[in-house]
Scaffold this active site. Structure first.
Site, short mmCIF file in Angstrom:
data_model
loop_
_atom_site.label_atom_id
_atom_site.label_comp_id
_atom_site.label_asym_id
_atom_site.label_seq_id
_atom_site.Cartn_x
_atom_site.Cartn_y
_atom_site.Cartn_z
CD GLU A 38 -6.04 -18.20 18.10
OE1 GLU A 38 -6.74 -17.61 17.38
OE2 GLU A 38 -5.54 -18.09 19.16
CE LYS A 106 -10.90 -16.44 18.22
NZ LYS A 106 -9.50 -15.64 18.37
CB CYS A 142 -7.90 -17.38 21.31
SG CYS A 142 -6.66 -16.27 21.80
#
Length: 260
Positions: A38, A106, A142
């Site tokens: 990321e 995300k 994440c």
């Protein structure tokens, strides 16, 4: 399938970070897919809106050129501008011929541990699967790993490999959470899972706390840790036998036993 886990350091200059991608790809002999962290474009702790680019901007264009140059598909984290002045925390997927084949914004933002990612990052709203390197991958970023329903939604869309890219924040029990959650997503979905974290920051970023614990993992569908890259910068290329998935699911048909 041969997969490169590229646990690189990420700094404050996108050009230097692109050079780090180039160097890592050179260490992925025979890889069909290379996975980067990321925020490969620029590390957290910078004013992300100052660095964000559209997906036809110079950073993604540079990634496309590197993928084509090496003949290796790749996944890497970038930042796109959002309409409200924030950015999207995006994973791009680029084919071995340099084609941008997919992108994922995300969904779950890290508003936890006294940090508010949503202050500067806008949330995506769609799970994404991508056909690349001869297989179908699903993407998570994440904090997404804490939400098993997203992984299950990707499984239900037919993925063969789950890819998780992270710049995991340091903190009490955080590293244990990372390794446990990644294994859980692999075990409960009986799927190959590639989880690549950013190597730890060696210096303080311009604004904010250091991120990155490393600990990139390749987990097989039975939950076996095939590799753990530890806390230092590292690039490792490994084989994932995708036929193992069917063998594991024949023994543990949990996906077929769901009642909810």
């Amino acid at each position: 399938m041969r997969i490169g886990l590229c646990q690189i350091e990420v700094g404050d200059d996108p050009k230097e970070n692109l050079a780090a991608v180039r160097a890592a790809l050179a260490k992925c002999p025979g890889a069909e897919l290379a996975v980067f962290p990321e925020a490969t474009m620029v590390r957290f702790g910078n004013r992300l809106a100052d660095f964000a680019e559209p997906l036809d901007g110079p950073f993604v264009t540079g990634l496309r050129e590197l993928a084509a140059e090496r003949g290796i598909a790749l996944v890497a984290g970038v930042f796109e501008p959002a309409a409200d002045g924030r950015v999207y925390n995006t994973l791009v997927v680029i084919s071995e011929t340099g084609e941008l084949t997919g992108s994922y914004r995300k969904i779950h933002l890290f508003d936890a541990y006294a940090f508010a990612e949503s202050a500067t990052v806008a949330a995506g709203d769609e799970p994404v699967i991508v056909h690349v390197a001869g297989t179908t991958i699903g993407l998570m970023t994440c904090y997404d790993v804490r939400f098993p329903e997203l992984a299950r939604a990707l499984i239900d869309r037919g993925i063969e490999v789950l890819v998780i890219a992270a710049a995991w924040a340091e903190g009490n029990f955080k590293e244990e959470h990372w390794t446990t959650l990644v294994r859980a997503r692999a075990i409960e979905n009986t799927v190959w899972t590639v989880a690549v974290g950013k190597a730890p920051d060696r210096s303080d970023p311009p604004r904010g706390a250091r991120t990155g614990v490393g600990r990139s993992l390749l987990i097989d569908p039975m939950g076996t840790v095939v590799t753990d890259l530890g806390p230092f910068p590292c690039v490792r290329t490994l084989n994932a036998d995708l036929t193992l998935t069917g063998k594991v699911r024949a023994v543990i048909p949990a996906l077929d036993h769901r009642r909810l």
